[in-house]
Design a protein around this motif. Sequence first.
Motif, PDB file in Angstrom:
ATOM      1  N   UNK A  44     -66.548 -34.413  13.159  1.00  0.00           N
ATOM      2  CA  UNK A  44     -66.183 -33.298  14.028  1.00  0.00           C
ATOM      3  C   UNK A  44     -66.561 -31.979  13.356  1.00  0.00           C
ATOM      4  N   UNK A  45     -66.442 -30.902  14.121  1.00  0.00           N
ATOM      5  CA  UNK A  45     -66.873 -29.588  13.641  1.00  0.00           C
ATOM      6  C   UNK A  45     -66.111 -29.189  12.385  1.00  0.00           C
ATOM      7  N   UNK A  62     -73.513 -23.122  15.874  1.00  0.00           N
ATOM      8  CA  UNK A  62     -74.755 -23.565  15.217  1.00  0.00           C
ATOM      9  C   UNK A  62     -75.089 -25.001  15.634  1.00  0.00           C
ATOM     10  N   UNK A  63     -74.087 -25.854  15.613  1.00  0.00           N
ATOM     11  CA  UNK A  63     -74.287 -27.243  16.023  1.00  0.00           C
ATOM     12  C   UNK A  63     -74.703 -27.320  17.494  1.00  0.00           C
ATOM     13  N   UNK A  64     -74.158 -26.436  18.302  1.00  0.00           N
ATOM     14  CA  UNK A  64     -74.491 -26.444  19.726  1.00  0.00           C
ATOM     15  C   UNK A  64     -75.967 -26.130  19.945  1.00  0.00           C
ATOM     16  N   UNK A  76     -70.126 -37.414  23.389  1.00  0.00           N
ATOM     17  CA  UNK A  76     -69.381 -36.754  24.472  1.00  0.00           C
ATOM     18  C   UNK A  76     -68.115 -36.045  24.003  1.00  0.00           C
ATOM     19  N   UNK A  77     -67.500 -36.519  22.913  1.00  0.00           N
ATOM     20  CA  UNK A  77     -66.292 -35.853  22.406  1.00  0.00           C
ATOM     21  C   UNK A  77     -66.619 -34.866  21.277  1.00  0.00           C
ATOM     22  N   UNK A  78     -67.866 -34.398  21.247  1.00  0.00           N
ATOM     23  CA  UNK A  78     -68.316 -33.347  20.331  1.00  0.00           C
ATOM     24  C   UNK A  78     -68.156 -33.715  18.860  1.00  0.00           C
TER      25      UNK A  78
END
Length: 357
Positions: A44-45, A62-64, A76-78
């Motif tokens: 996760x982030x 940044x990840x996006x 789907x759950x980032x």
Amino acid sequence: MPDLKSRLNTMLMGGMVTPTIALGKKLGLFEALGEVASAEAPADVKTIADKADCKERYVREWLAVLSCAGFIEVTPDEKFWLTEEAKHEFTGLNNLAVAEMSFLPTVVKTFNELSDAFKKNGRYGLEYAQFGDFYDTMDSVTTAMHDAHLISDYFPLIDMSEKLAEGSLKVLDVGCGSGYHALKMASTYPKCEIHGADISEKAIGMAKDSLKEQGHKNLTFHVEDAGKMPSEWTNTFDFITIFDACHDQMRPDLCLNEIYRMLKPGGVFAMLEIRGCSNIHADKVKHGPFASAFYAVSMFHCLPVGSNRSDALCMGAMWGEQRAKKLIEDAGFKKEHVQVFEPAYFPINIVYLCKKE
């Protein structure tokens, strides 16, 4: 060929993603992601941000960017991870293109000053001191390109490997920057006397710091103008090198004249430069879209620093083989004593190998 609108959209997306990749390299975000995440256990982030010692909200953005661009995998759950291929290409110094992306944020800092230099009544060019971050990036790119090939491939190509190993040669690296090549030669060839010279006091200061850490006794660094080197160096050096630095000189002709003067009779000069044809159409045909990147770096950095006085020749990085060979021959090297190589392991470079009678 895609229509103009599609190409423009592609350029826009690439222009936004490139500095995002450069930011990830600067902050160690790719390395952090590679260490804490995998396809089997994406992270996760917060986990990624904590590993990189960065703020979670910024890292999410940044990840996006890079997930939507297709370089980072996302669930789907980032949660995020890098494929094995992406991990190899984005971490360390494994991919030259990734390393070179860091040039973009360093050169656009002088956007307004460069705009003024374009104007007929504007400034001549820009100062080296305005590009501090550029030279840090250049060090990384140089290491990425040269570390694996300088000793094992480049010196054998120019027939200097055995001569350097035997020792007793006096060597000068002109435009040595922060000293990478001179330090490498000093450590590999301890029997040779190595000198590095550069006009930048900051770069030579960095080189001296590295020399102090490494402790080589056969290396000396000097702050010198390549167009006006010490008079006592006439007929002094057995071997002179210059790595991607001649085109940045305001007077590359004077630099090459000085190199010829400083070489001993029978001495060797090897110049590594950017591949170019001295003709824009020929560069487009031979190098395709990649030529535009080299011209862009030249426009933002190499041309303005090489144009910053009234008598400058204003060559730029893409001065090309025809112009370079003419200046080499004008300096005194005979045409039959100048060889040109395009080694596959230095894909953006051309090598000029010159011998003084």
